[in-house]
Scaffold this motif. Structure first.
Motif, PDB file in Angstrom:
ATOM      1  N   THR A   1      -0.633   7.812   3.245  1.00  0.00           N
ATOM      2  CA  THR A   1      -1.734   6.860   3.186  1.00  0.00           C
ATOM      3  C   THR A   1      -2.732   7.123   4.307  1.00  0.00           C
ATOM      4  O   THR A   1      -2.356   7.286   5.460  1.00  0.00           O
ATOM      5  CB  THR A   1      -1.191   5.422   3.289  1.00  0.00           C
ATOM      6  OG1 THR A   1      -0.397   5.163   2.139  1.00  0.00           O
ATOM      7  CG2 THR A   1      -2.323   4.418   3.363  1.00  0.00           C
ATOM      8  N   HIS A   2      -4.014   7.190   3.947  1.00  0.00           N
ATOM      9  CA  HIS A   2      -5.064   7.483   4.913  1.00  0.00           C
ATOM     10  C   HIS A   2      -5.882   6.247   5.233  1.00  0.00           C
ATOM     11  O   HIS A   2      -6.065   5.374   4.396  1.00  0.00           O
ATOM     12  CB  HIS A   2      -6.031   8.551   4.363  1.00  0.00           C
ATOM     13  CG  HIS A   2      -5.396   9.878   4.171  1.00  0.00           C
ATOM     14  ND1 HIS A   2      -4.596  10.449   5.108  1.00  0.00           N
ATOM     15  CD2 HIS A   2      -5.466  10.759   3.132  1.00  0.00           C
ATOM     16  CE1 HIS A   2      -4.190  11.638   4.670  1.00  0.00           C
ATOM     17  NE2 HIS A   2      -4.700  11.848   3.478  1.00  0.00           N
ATOM     18  N   MET A   3      -6.415   6.227   6.438  1.00  0.00           N
ATOM     19  CA  MET A   3      -7.357   5.193   6.833  1.00  0.00           C
ATOM     20  C   MET A   3      -8.759   5.664   6.459  1.00  0.00           C
ATOM     21  O   MET A   3      -9.251   6.654   6.987  1.00  0.00           O
ATOM     22  CB  MET A   3      -7.279   4.960   8.336  1.00  0.00           C
ATOM     23  CG  MET A   3      -5.911   4.519   8.796  1.00  0.00           C
ATOM     24  SD  MET A   3      -5.934   2.856   9.402  1.00  0.00           S
ATOM     25  CE  MET A   3      -4.200   2.604   9.744  1.00  0.00           C
ATOM     26  N   LEU A   4      -9.389   4.960   5.548  1.00  0.00           N
ATOM     27  CA  LEU A   4     -10.713   5.344   5.077  1.00  0.00           C
ATOM     28  C   LEU A   4     -11.676   4.177   5.192  1.00  0.00           C
ATOM     29  O   LEU A   4     -11.275   3.019   5.096  1.00  0.00           O
ATOM     30  CB  LEU A   4     -10.663   5.788   3.613  1.00  0.00           C
ATOM     31  CG  LEU A   4      -9.635   6.864   3.232  1.00  0.00           C
ATOM     32  CD1 LEU A   4      -9.589   6.999   1.718  1.00  0.00           C
ATOM     33  CD2 LEU A   4     -10.016   8.192   3.848  1.00  0.00           C
TER      34      LEU A   4
ATOM     35  N   ASN B   1     -11.680   5.852  -3.143  1.00  0.00           N
ATOM     36  CA  ASN B   1     -11.837   5.907  -4.589  1.00  0.00           C
ATOM     37  C   ASN B   1     -10.512   5.694  -5.312  1.00  0.00           C
ATOM     38  O   ASN B   1     -10.459   5.695  -6.537  1.00  0.00           O
ATOM     39  CB  ASN B   1     -12.429   7.262  -4.995  1.00  0.00           C
ATOM     40  CG  ASN B   1     -13.845   7.443  -4.467  1.00  0.00           C
ATOM     41  OD1 ASN B   1     -14.611   6.488  -4.430  1.00  0.00           O
ATOM     42  ND2 ASN B   1     -14.180   8.657  -4.057  1.00  0.00           N
ATOM     43  N   LEU B   2      -9.438   5.551  -4.548  1.00  0.00           N
ATOM     44  CA  LEU B   2      -8.141   5.341  -5.162  1.00  0.00           C
ATOM     45  C   LEU B   2      -8.057   3.931  -5.746  1.00  0.00           C
ATOM     46  O   LEU B   2      -8.623   2.982  -5.213  1.00  0.00           O
ATOM     47  CB  LEU B   2      -7.023   5.544  -4.132  1.00  0.00           C
ATOM     48  CG  LEU B   2      -6.891   6.973  -3.567  1.00  0.00           C
ATOM     49  CD1 LEU B   2      -5.848   6.981  -2.466  1.00  0.00           C
ATOM     50  CD2 LEU B   2      -6.499   7.945  -4.669  1.00  0.00           C
ATOM     51  N   LYS B   3      -7.306   3.809  -6.852  1.00  0.00           N
ATOM     52  CA  LYS B   3      -7.175   2.505  -7.495  1.00  0.00           C
ATOM     53  C   LYS B   3      -6.363   1.541  -6.637  1.00  0.00           C
ATOM     54  O   LYS B   3      -6.640   0.342  -6.602  1.00  0.00           O
ATOM     55  CB  LYS B   3      -6.529   2.686  -8.865  1.00  0.00           C
ATOM     56  CG  LYS B   3      -7.410   3.429  -9.874  1.00  0.00           C
ATOM     57  CD  LYS B   3      -6.724   3.523 -11.228  1.00  0.00           C
ATOM     58  CE  LYS B   3      -7.628   4.245 -12.226  1.00  0.00           C
ATOM     59  NZ  LYS B   3      -6.988   4.368 -13.561  1.00  0.00           N
ATOM     60  N   THR B   4      -5.337   2.072  -5.958  1.00  0.00           N
ATOM     61  CA  THR B   4      -4.489   1.227  -5.122  1.00  0.00           C
ATOM     62  C   THR B   4      -4.995   1.257  -3.686  1.00  0.00           C
ATOM     63  O   THR B   4      -4.871   2.267  -2.994  1.00  0.00           O
ATOM     64  CB  THR B   4      -3.031   1.708  -5.158  1.00  0.00           C
ATOM     65  OG1 THR B   4      -2.594   1.772  -6.516  1.00  0.00           O
ATOM     66  CG2 THR B   4      -2.138   0.765  -4.382  1.00  0.00           C
ATOM     67  N   THR B   5      -5.576   0.168  -3.258  1.00  0.00           N
ATOM     68  CA  THR B   5      -6.097   0.079  -1.893  1.00  0.00           C
ATOM     69  C   THR B   5      -5.641  -1.226  -1.248  1.00  0.00           C
ATOM     70  O   THR B   5      -5.311  -2.196  -1.936  1.00  0.00           O
ATOM     71  CB  THR B   5      -7.639   0.128  -1.878  1.00  0.00           C
ATOM     72  OG1 THR B   5      -8.155  -0.999  -2.605  1.00  0.00           O
ATOM     73  CG2 THR B   5      -8.152   1.416  -2.487  1.00  0.00           C
ATOM     74  N   GLU B   6      -5.637  -1.230   0.074  1.00  0.00           N
ATOM     75  CA  GLU B   6      -5.300  -2.432   0.835  1.00  0.00           C
ATOM     76  C   GLU B   6      -6.165  -2.493   2.079  1.00  0.00           C
ATOM     77  O   GLU B   6      -6.568  -1.459   2.618  1.00  0.00           O
ATOM     78  CB  GLU B   6      -3.821  -2.444   1.222  1.00  0.00           C
ATOM     79  CG  GLU B   6      -2.862  -2.567   0.047  1.00  0.00           C
ATOM     80  CD  GLU B   6      -1.425  -2.766   0.495  1.00  0.00           C
ATOM     81  OE1 GLU B   6      -1.198  -3.582   1.419  1.00  0.00           O
ATOM     82  OE2 GLU B   6      -0.538  -2.101  -0.066  1.00  0.00           O
ATOM     83  N   LYS B   7      -6.451  -3.702   2.530  1.00  0.00           N
ATOM     84  CA  LYS B   7      -7.188  -3.894   3.775  1.00  0.00           C
ATOM     85  C   LYS B   7      -6.215  -3.870   4.944  1.00  0.00           C
ATOM     86  O   LYS B   7      -5.123  -4.431   4.876  1.00  0.00           O
ATOM     87  CB  LYS B   7      -7.940  -5.227   3.764  1.00  0.00           C
ATOM     88  CG  LYS B   7      -9.149  -5.246   2.845  1.00  0.00           C
ATOM     89  CD  LYS B   7      -9.890  -6.576   2.964  1.00  0.00           C
ATOM     90  CE  LYS B   7     -11.125  -6.584   2.055  1.00  0.00           C
ATOM     91  NZ  LYS B   7     -11.868  -7.863   2.170  1.00  0.00           N
ATOM     92  N   VAL B   8      -6.626  -3.189   6.001  1.00  0.00           N
ATOM     93  CA  VAL B   8      -5.791  -3.148   7.196  1.00  0.00           C
ATOM     94  C   VAL B   8      -6.624  -3.549   8.404  1.00  0.00           C
ATOM     95  O   VAL B   8      -7.834  -3.333   8.443  1.00  0.00           O
ATOM     96  CB  VAL B   8      -5.182  -1.746   7.422  1.00  0.00           C
ATOM     97  CG1 VAL B   8      -4.326  -1.326   6.247  1.00  0.00           C
ATOM     98  CG2 VAL B   8      -6.256  -0.719   7.683  1.00  0.00           C
TER      99      VAL B   8
ATOM    100  N   VAL C   1     -10.391  -0.184   4.732  1.00  0.00           N
ATOM    101  CA  VAL C   1      -9.696  -0.133   3.448  1.00  0.00           C
ATOM    102  C   VAL C   1      -8.961   1.194   3.382  1.00  0.00           C
ATOM    103  O   VAL C   1      -9.515   2.244   3.709  1.00  0.00           O
ATOM    104  CB  VAL C   1     -10.678  -0.238   2.264  1.00  0.00           C
ATOM    105  CG1 VAL C   1      -9.952  -0.046   0.940  1.00  0.00           C
ATOM    106  CG2 VAL C   1     -11.383  -1.591   2.295  1.00  0.00           C
ATOM    107  N   VAL C   2      -7.691   1.157   2.989  1.00  0.00           N
ATOM    108  CA  VAL C   2      -6.914   2.386   2.897  1.00  0.00           C
ATOM    109  C   VAL C   2      -6.539   2.651   1.451  1.00  0.00           C
ATOM    110  O   VAL C   2      -6.332   1.728   0.663  1.00  0.00           O
ATOM    111  CB  VAL C   2      -5.634   2.324   3.752  1.00  0.00           C
ATOM    112  CG1 VAL C   2      -5.965   2.123   5.212  1.00  0.00           C
ATOM    113  CG2 VAL C   2      -4.698   1.226   3.264  1.00  0.00           C
ATOM    114  N   GLY C   3      -6.482   3.928   1.118  1.00  0.00           N
ATOM    115  CA  GLY C   3      -5.968   4.330  -0.180  1.00  0.00           C
ATOM    116  C   GLY C   3      -4.481   4.520  -0.045  1.00  0.00           C
ATOM    117  O   GLY C   3      -4.011   5.346   0.744  1.00  0.00           O
ATOM    118  N   VAL C   4      -3.693   3.750  -0.762  1.00  0.00           N
ATOM    119  CA  VAL C   4      -2.242   3.749  -0.601  1.00  0.00           C
ATOM    120  C   VAL C   4      -1.619   4.857  -1.441  1.00  0.00           C
ATOM    121  O   VAL C   4      -1.630   4.809  -2.668  1.00  0.00           O
ATOM    122  CB  VAL C   4      -1.639   2.381  -0.980  1.00  0.00           C
ATOM    123  CG1 VAL C   4      -0.125   2.399  -0.811  1.00  0.00           C
ATOM    124  CG2 VAL C   4      -2.262   1.282  -0.129  1.00  0.00           C
TER     125      VAL C   4
END
Length: 342
Positions: free
Chosen positions: A233-236, A240-247, A225-228
């Motif tokens: 944008t970091h690979m985490l 805790n960021l509201k905007t996240t996406e799966k990569v 899950v990354v925080g956009v």
């Protein structure tokens, strides 16, 4: 005192001078030998606190004997990335996997120690180093160096470029016209950015075969899950960021073997992937695939998570990369480029 006395005195003084020089040379030799011996005894560096008012404690860094010694016992497995097509049509059916070998496990030599030591000390305040060289980049008029430096590639035919971390296409938009690249491969793991990247590519009128892939690179296949946050944008593993996406992340070796890199030389590998540059380059260096890239440029990210001790890892990476390549431009912690040794 007659002339013979003067002559004898002159010879005596001359001999004493020669002895003095010899003694001085011998003392310098002993000093160098003593310090070299101490360096050879230690593979751990415990840098002492500086004596200046702004002193900081230097980290303890261990020179790795070899980053990939354990993996070299295994065989290079056949990749399972059917969605990835060969960069050139004349690539062999097996993607030249038989030509891909683990690099010999050779330890760092003691000649690497001084430059490793210097690298760590020079980058002890990475945020200040980055700011200084970013300003230097702008002041010297080299702001577009990541594309302008490679203008000489336009004299070649069938130029191949691979970009890791395409974002929405800013680098691609500059590199293609400057280099006249005929084949351009770009990967971008964040789905939102990937869609924008493809949309922007469709607006370009370049005579270039561009292939895009919606995944990132890692040593192994996994999902994160990354925080956009735009181009930072970091690979985490967690965010805790509201905007996240799966990569999706795929294996570094799987990707490059499936591209057919084992069969072809790549003119340029450019990397700006918020920290993945370490796993990409370290993994390539662990095999002879690293020798397939004529030029490599990348942006080091000291603030990226999950990279461990940045200074030690970054300076070790430079030592490893220097085995096959040499620096051609260097704006530390902003951008740097390496050319394959012939």
């Amino acid at each position: 005192m007659d002339s013979n006395d003067y002559l004898y005195a002159g010879i005596t003084i001359q001999n004493m001078a020669h002895k003095g020089v010899a003694v001085a040379v011998f003392m310098v030799f002993c000093f160098v030998l003593y310090n070299t011996r101490n360096l050879m005894k230690e593979k751990f560096f415990d840098f002492k606190e500086a004596t200046t008012p702004t002193a900081v404690k230097f980290p303890t860094c261990k020179l790795p004997e070899n980053l990939f010694r354990n993996e070299q016992m295994s065989t290079i497995r056949k990749p399972n990335l059917t969605q990835v097509v060969s960069v050139l049509n004349n690539t062999k059916r097996n993607k030249c996997i038989d030509k891909v070998k683990w690099n010999h496990a050779s330890d760092f030599s003691y000649f690497n120690i001084p430059s490793f030591h210097f690298c760590v000390k020079s980058n002890i305040h990475p945020e200040k180093v980055r700011q200084f060289h970013y300003e230097r980049l702008v002041i010297t008029g080299n702001y577009n160096i990541i594309s302008s430096f490679f203008s000489f590639l336009k004299r070649k035919s069938e130029v191949i470029i691979i970009e890791i971390g395409g974002y929405i296409g800013q680098t691609l938009r500059k590199l293609i016209p400057v280099t006249g690249a005929k084949h351009y491969v770009v990967i971008e793991p964040v789905p939102t950015f990937y869609k924008t990247l493809n949309k922007n590519i469709r607006t370009l009128n370049f005579n270039t075969s561009v292939k895009t892939y919606n995944f990132g690179l890692s040593r192994n296949h996994k999902e994160l899950v990354v925080g956009v946050v735009g181009d930072a944008t970091h690979m985490l593993k967690k965010s805790n960021l509201k905007t996240t996406e799966k990569v999706q992340l795929v294996g570094v070796l799987d990707f490059f073997i499936q591209l057919g890199v084992g069969c072809h030389r790549i003119d340029l590998l450019t990397i700006n992937c918020e920290g993945c540059e370490f796993e990409v380059l370290e993994t390539l260096i662990s095999t002879n695939l690293i020798e397939k890239f004529d030029f490599i440029q990348f942006q080091p990210h000291y603030f990226a998570p999950n990279i461990g001790n940045f200074l030690c890892r970054y300076c070790s990476l430079r030592q490893l990369l220097a085995r096959t390549h040499e620096l051609v431009y260097d704006f530390p912690l902003v951008w740097e480029a390496w050319k394959r040794k012939h």
